[in-house]
Motif scaffolding. Structure first.
Motif, PDB file in Angstrom:
ATOM      1  N   LEU A  95       2.316  -0.106  -5.080  1.00 52.24           N
ATOM      2  CA  LEU A  95       1.840  -0.439  -6.420  1.00 52.24           C
ATOM      3  C   LEU A  95       2.038  -1.921  -6.730  1.00 52.24           C
ATOM      4  N   LEU A  96       3.201  -2.464  -6.358  1.00 56.79           N
ATOM      5  CA  LEU A  96       3.482  -3.873  -6.649  1.00 56.79           C
ATOM      6  C   LEU A  96       2.564  -4.809  -5.873  1.00 56.79           C
ATOM      7  N   ALA A  97       2.106  -4.365  -4.696  1.00 57.60           N
ATOM      8  CA  ALA A  97       1.246  -5.219  -3.878  1.00 57.60           C
ATOM      9  C   ALA A  97      -0.231  -5.063  -4.209  1.00 57.60           C
ATOM     10  N   SER A  98      -0.561  -4.158  -5.127  1.00 60.50           N
ATOM     11  CA  SER A  98      -1.962  -3.896  -5.448  1.00 60.50           C
ATOM     12  C   SER A  98      -2.458  -4.836  -6.537  1.00 60.50           C
ATOM     13  N   TYR A 100      -3.983  -6.182  -9.985  1.00 57.28           N
ATOM     14  CA  TYR A 100      -3.706  -5.727 -11.345  1.00 57.28           C
ATOM     15  C   TYR A 100      -4.780  -4.762 -11.849  1.00 57.28           C
ATOM     16  N   ALA A 101      -6.039  -5.015 -11.516  1.00 55.33           N
ATOM     17  CA  ALA A 101      -7.123  -4.153 -11.988  1.00 55.33           C
ATOM     18  C   ALA A 101      -6.964  -2.736 -11.454  1.00 55.33           C
ATOM     19  N   GLU A 102      -6.466  -2.587 -10.230  1.00 54.11           N
ATOM     20  CA  GLU A 102      -6.278  -1.248  -9.672  1.00 54.11           C
ATOM     21  C   GLU A 102      -5.091  -0.545 -10.322  1.00 54.11           C
ATOM     22  N   LEU A 103      -4.059  -1.295 -10.693  1.00 56.18           N
ATOM     23  CA  LEU A 103      -2.944  -0.690 -11.430  1.00 56.18           C
ATOM     24  C   LEU A 103      -3.410  -0.169 -12.784  1.00 56.18           C
ATOM     25  N   GLU A 104      -4.288  -0.906 -13.435  1.00 60.46           N
ATOM     26  CA  GLU A 104      -4.855  -0.425 -14.703  1.00 60.46           C
ATOM     27  C   GLU A 104      -5.627   0.874 -14.484  1.00 60.46           C
ATOM     28  N   ARG A 105      -6.338   0.965 -13.372  1.00 60.06           N
ATOM     29  CA  ARG A 105      -7.110   2.177 -13.093  1.00 60.06           C
ATOM     30  C   ARG A 105      -6.195   3.373 -12.858  1.00 60.06           C
ATOM     31  N   VAL A 106      -5.083   3.174 -12.141  1.00 58.37           N
ATOM     32  CA  VAL A 106      -4.139   4.268 -11.892  1.00 58.37           C
ATOM     33  C   VAL A 106      -3.531   4.755 -13.203  1.00 58.37           C
ATOM     34  N   GLY A 107      -3.082   3.830 -14.033  1.00 53.12           N
ATOM     35  CA  GLY A 107      -2.530   4.186 -15.336  1.00 53.12           C
ATOM     36  C   GLY A 107      -1.051   4.525 -15.288  1.00 53.12           C
ATOM     37  N   THR A 108      -0.399   4.375 -16.419  1.00 51.98           N
ATOM     38  CA  THR A 108       1.047   4.590 -16.496  1.00 51.98           C
ATOM     39  C   THR A 108       1.429   6.036 -16.225  1.00 51.98           C
ATOM     40  N   GLY A 109       0.708   6.987 -16.844  1.00 52.68           N
ATOM     41  CA  GLY A 109       1.054   8.402 -16.674  1.00 52.68           C
ATOM     42  C   GLY A 109       0.987   8.843 -15.230  1.00 52.68           C
ATOM     43  N   ARG A 110      -0.093   8.448 -14.524  1.00 51.98           N
ATOM     44  CA  ARG A 110      -0.226   8.834 -13.124  1.00 51.98           C
ATOM     45  C   ARG A 110       0.849   8.160 -12.277  1.00 51.98           C
ATOM     46  N   GLY A 111       1.145   6.887 -12.565  1.00 48.22           N
ATOM     47  CA  GLY A 111       2.168   6.189 -11.795  1.00 48.22           C
ATOM     48  C   GLY A 111       3.550   6.802 -11.960  1.00 48.22           C
ATOM     49  N   LEU A 112       3.889   7.203 -13.189  1.00 47.98           N
ATOM     50  CA  LEU A 112       5.190   7.838 -13.416  1.00 47.98           C
ATOM     51  C   LEU A 112       5.262   9.187 -12.726  1.00 47.98           C
ATOM     52  N   ALA A 113       4.141   9.919 -12.706  1.00 46.81           N
ATOM     53  CA  ALA A 113       4.130  11.209 -12.016  1.00 46.81           C
ATOM     54  C   ALA A 113       4.322  11.026 -10.516  1.00 46.81           C
ATOM     55  N   ASP A 305      -3.768  10.311  -2.166  1.00 45.62           N
ATOM     56  CA  ASP A 305      -5.073  10.089  -2.797  1.00 45.62           C
ATOM     57  C   ASP A 305      -5.015   8.963  -3.826  1.00 45.62           C
ATOM     58  N   THR A 306      -3.858   8.795  -4.466  1.00 46.10           N
ATOM     59  CA  THR A 306      -3.740   7.752  -5.495  1.00 46.10           C
ATOM     60  C   THR A 306      -3.422   6.396  -4.892  1.00 46.10           C
ATOM     61  N   THR A 307      -2.426   6.337  -4.005  1.00 44.52           N
ATOM     62  CA  THR A 307      -1.976   5.046  -3.484  1.00 44.52           C
ATOM     63  C   THR A 307      -2.673   4.639  -2.195  1.00 44.52           C
ATOM     64  N   GLY A 308      -3.219   5.622  -1.450  1.00 46.70           N
ATOM     65  CA  GLY A 308      -3.893   5.279  -0.203  1.00 46.70           C
ATOM     66  C   GLY A 308      -5.070   4.338  -0.386  1.00 46.70           C
ATOM     67  N   PRO A 309      -5.968   4.603  -1.357  1.00 50.79           N
ATOM     68  CA  PRO A 309      -7.122   3.711  -1.526  1.00 50.79           C
ATOM     69  C   PRO A 309      -6.785   2.353  -2.134  1.00 50.79           C
ATOM     70  N   LEU A 310      -5.565   2.170  -2.614  1.00 54.58           N
ATOM     71  CA  LEU A 310      -5.235   0.895  -3.259  1.00 54.58           C
ATOM     72  C   LEU A 310      -5.303  -0.246  -2.252  1.00 54.58           C
ATOM     73  N   ALA A 311      -5.965  -1.312  -2.649  1.00 54.49           N
ATOM     74  CA  ALA A 311      -5.958  -2.522  -1.824  1.00 54.49           C
ATOM     75  C   ALA A 311      -4.571  -3.157  -1.884  1.00 54.49           C
ATOM     76  N   VAL A 312      -4.202  -3.810  -0.806  1.00 53.94           N
ATOM     77  CA  VAL A 312      -2.898  -4.475  -0.733  1.00 53.94           C
ATOM     78  C   VAL A 312      -3.148  -5.960  -0.523  1.00 53.94           C
ATOM     79  N   GLU A 313      -2.666  -6.761  -1.445  1.00 50.70           N
ATOM     80  CA  GLU A 313      -2.824  -8.208  -1.342  1.00 50.70           C
ATOM     81  C   GLU A 313      -1.694  -8.768  -0.492  1.00 50.70           C
ATOM     82  N   GLN A 314      -2.029  -9.219   0.693  1.00 48.11           N
ATOM     83  CA  GLN A 314      -1.045  -9.801   1.596  1.00 48.11           C
ATOM     84  C   GLN A 314      -0.871 -11.267   1.220  1.00 48.11           C
ATOM     85  N   ALA A 315       0.288 -11.593   0.673  1.00 47.75           N
ATOM     86  CA  ALA A 315       0.557 -12.974   0.233  1.00 47.75           C
ATOM     87  C   ALA A 315       1.640 -13.568   1.115  1.00 47.75           C
ATOM     88  N   ARG A 316       1.287 -14.609   1.834  1.00 48.45           N
ATOM     89  CA  ARG A 316       2.271 -15.279   2.686  1.00 48.45           C
ATOM     90  C   ARG A 316       3.142 -16.181   1.832  1.00 48.45           C
TER      91      ARG A 316
END
Length: 594
Positions: A95-98, A100-113, A305-316
């Motif tokens: 989640l932290l590497a995804s 921000y727009a994808e975190l908004e799509r997941v939503g707080t309720g789904r993330g806490l679950a 299903d929730t975290t698998g499709p999330l893009a991961v921003e690789q920041a060096r």
């Protein structure tokens, strides 16, 4: 995008050799239990003078069962917590590497679950696993012992086990649908539970709203979870009960129907019965554990299903560390589409052409829903533009490392800001001195800022942590501004920051704090409706329906003059000049005559 690991990979990666040791201990405990039943069965037909050796074997096997079960349980408890921590770290990292727009799509309720209910379901599997392995070993061992005693009886037992398994498989698919629906409703329930705290003031002030919420949306989610889980689990347990009852049927057939055709005497028949009765408890425990495997698999699938499709921003690290002097942050032809509440079609922001330079204060104004906050998120790199480009110091930002470098030049206090309980990351490793010295310097700067923001009598900073966050919304915004200023980023965005401040402190903000930020060379974007202070900025940018209509200093001056005229008219209407008392008028006239 990286593939989400399978549940098997998570178990083995988190446990190392721990899982293998726990399984071996469980297998040994199950085998020892089968040895116990074989010893008991043999003792029933052994003369009394030959029982000593069997008694010693029984004692040794009983001790082995005790030690193996204890070791297996201890190992699986440790494994349970290890896997739970590993899974939560993996989800949080994802989640932290995804973006921000994808975190908004997941939503707080789904993330806490994800981090709560779903991971607990997966981890609970490991609590049941030692019993599954031991009970499975006992069942297989008993079947093997039955085959040793009589292959005909073994076939009867095998038919019963297979029939029970078929009943389970037939009901599993339908029960999974109910359990998946229960999981989706559980996400809704988490969100509606959150509304109890987020909307506490509104609910307390309006009894009808509170009662309607409790009996409507909240009760709907609670009941939907209850109904779907009840139906799903009932189907599973019904099939398991039918399967275990089949063993009684097999015992009855052996004792009352086929005992004589098989040529078994009473002692042999009692042995069959003893093994069947002993096997029933482990078999029932094994079958009862299957729903837990089912729940764990569904929960893990929801996580994947929730975290698998999330893009991961690789920041060096080298991409983040940009020490070049800041000059300008600009957007050229930037567009972004999104859906707004109450609208069917997508709202398009842009194309936007906007620049923000070092030592410049820009006011961004516009009506509600015009896209101001979205524009600010594009400016600081929380959103990537769908079209157009963002330039940092003249260089186009085109990849994930560039976007990370872009974000590290910016800080912001949005209207829906979150205030952490400490100044996380402010005492950076890049500063000189040891950690204690860096915290001492950080505390001194923070407390100085608190004094300038008139909060020194309510809050202090020690070791980088706020002494309290139990403040009004406006005071919490001041703490958030302290944290933003201590980050010392060249670009700062303040989204309706002064909206919750009292009138006197609004003056402090616009006449002292904003000029101080400009004097430090910051590029400041202020989203505001406070017309009377627009002269504190260098430019005004007017946003209407996602497009920039006006920007520049001349519009700013005219807007300020119009506001001053309107303010004077309002002031005269509300405070007309009072008639002077006669003695004052006379005195004033004498002074004028003199």
């Amino acid at each position: 995008m990286s593939a989400f690991p399978s549940l098997r990979n998570v178990l083995f990666r988190a446990s190392g050799h721990l899982l293998a040791f726990a399984i071996v201990a469980s297998l040994a405990g199950g085998a020892a239990s089968v040895g116990l039943i074989a010893t008991i069965n043999r003792a029933l037909s052994t003369p009394a003078d030959q029982l000593t050796a069997l008694g010693l074997r029984f004692a040794a096997l009983a001790m082995a069962v005790l030690l193996c079960r204890t070791a297996a349980l201890m190992l699986f408890v440790r494994l349970n917590q290890t896997v739970l921590a590993s899974l939560r770290e993996h989800i949080a990292g994802r989640l932290l590497a995804s973006p921000y727009a994808e975190l908004e799509r997941v939503g707080t309720g789904r993330g806490l679950a994800l981090l709560g209910e779903d991971t607990n379901q997966v981890a609970t599997l490991l609590v049941a696993l030692p019993f599954v392995v031991m009970n499975g070993t006992i069942v297989l061992g008993c079947l093997a012992y039955l085959a040793y005693l009589s292959w005909q009886v073994f076939l009867f037992a095998l038919i019963a086990v297979l029939t029970g398994s078929i009943c389970y498989r037939l009901s599993r698919k339908r029960s999974q649908r109910y359990l998946r629906d229960a999981g989706r409703w559980h996400d809704v329930l988490i969100e509606r539970f959150g509304a109890i705290f987020a909307g506490a003031k509104e609910l307390k002030l309006h009894r009808q709203r509170r009662e309607a919420f409790a009996s409507g949306p909240l009760a709907e989610a609670i009941d939907a979870v209850r109904v779907n889980r009840t139906q799903g689990l009932s189907l599973l347990y019904l099939s398991l009960t039918i399967g275990s009852t089949l063993f009684f049927a097999v015992i009855g057939i052996i004792l009352f129907v086929v005992q004589r055709p098989l040529g078994a005497d009473a002692a042999v028949a009692s042995g069959y019965t003893l093994v069947f009765l002993y096997m029933m408890a482990p078999l029932e425990g094994l079958l009862n554990s299957l729903p837990q495997f089912n729940l764990a698999r569904i929960a893990y699938q929801r996580i994947a299903d929730t975290t698998g499709p999330l893009a991961v921003e690789q920041a060096r690290a080298d991409a983040v560390a940009d020490r070049r002097p800041f000059g300008e942050l600009a957007m050229r032809g930037v567009t972004h589409r999104y859906f707004r509440d109450g609208e069917d079609g997508a709202f398009t922001l842009g194309p936007i052409d906007l620049s923000l330079r070092a030592g410049e204060v820009v006011f961004l104004v516009g009506g509600n829903g015009s896209g101001k906050t979205t524009l600010a998120k594009l400016l600081v790199g929380l959103y990537a533009p769908e079209r157009g480009s963002v330039l940092l110091n003249g260089e186009t930002i085109a990849d994930a490392p560039g976007r990370e470098r872009h974000r590290q030049q910016c800080t912001a206090v949005f209207s829906d800001f979150h205030l952490f309980d400490s100044l996380l990351g402010a005492a950076s490793e890049g500063e000189e001195g040891d950690l204690q010295g860096r915290y001492a310097a950080l505390d001194a700067r923070a407390n100085e800022l608190l004094a300038r923001l008139q909060l020194q009598h309510k809050v202090t900073v020690r070791d980088g942590a706020f002494s309290t966050r139990a403040l009004s919304q406006g005071q919490r915004k001041r703490l958030a501004l302290v944290a933003a200023c201590l980050e010392d980023r060249p670009v700062i965005v303040l989204d309706e920051w002064a909206a919750d401040q009292d009138p006197s402190f609004k003056t402090v903000f616009y006449r002292e704090i904003v000029p101080a930020l400009r004097a430090q060379g910051k590029a400041v974007l202020v989203i505001s409706h406070d017309d009377r202070y627009f002269d504190a900025g260098d430019r005004i940018v007017l946003l209407e329906q996602g497009r920039i209509r006006e920007q520049g200093t001349e519009h700013q001056r005219e807007h300020q003059r119009e506001y001053q005229r309107e303010y004077q008219r309002e002031h005269q209407r509300e405070h007309p000049p009072a008639a002077e008392p006669a003695d004052v008028a006379i005195a004033t006239g004498r002074q004028r005559a003199a």
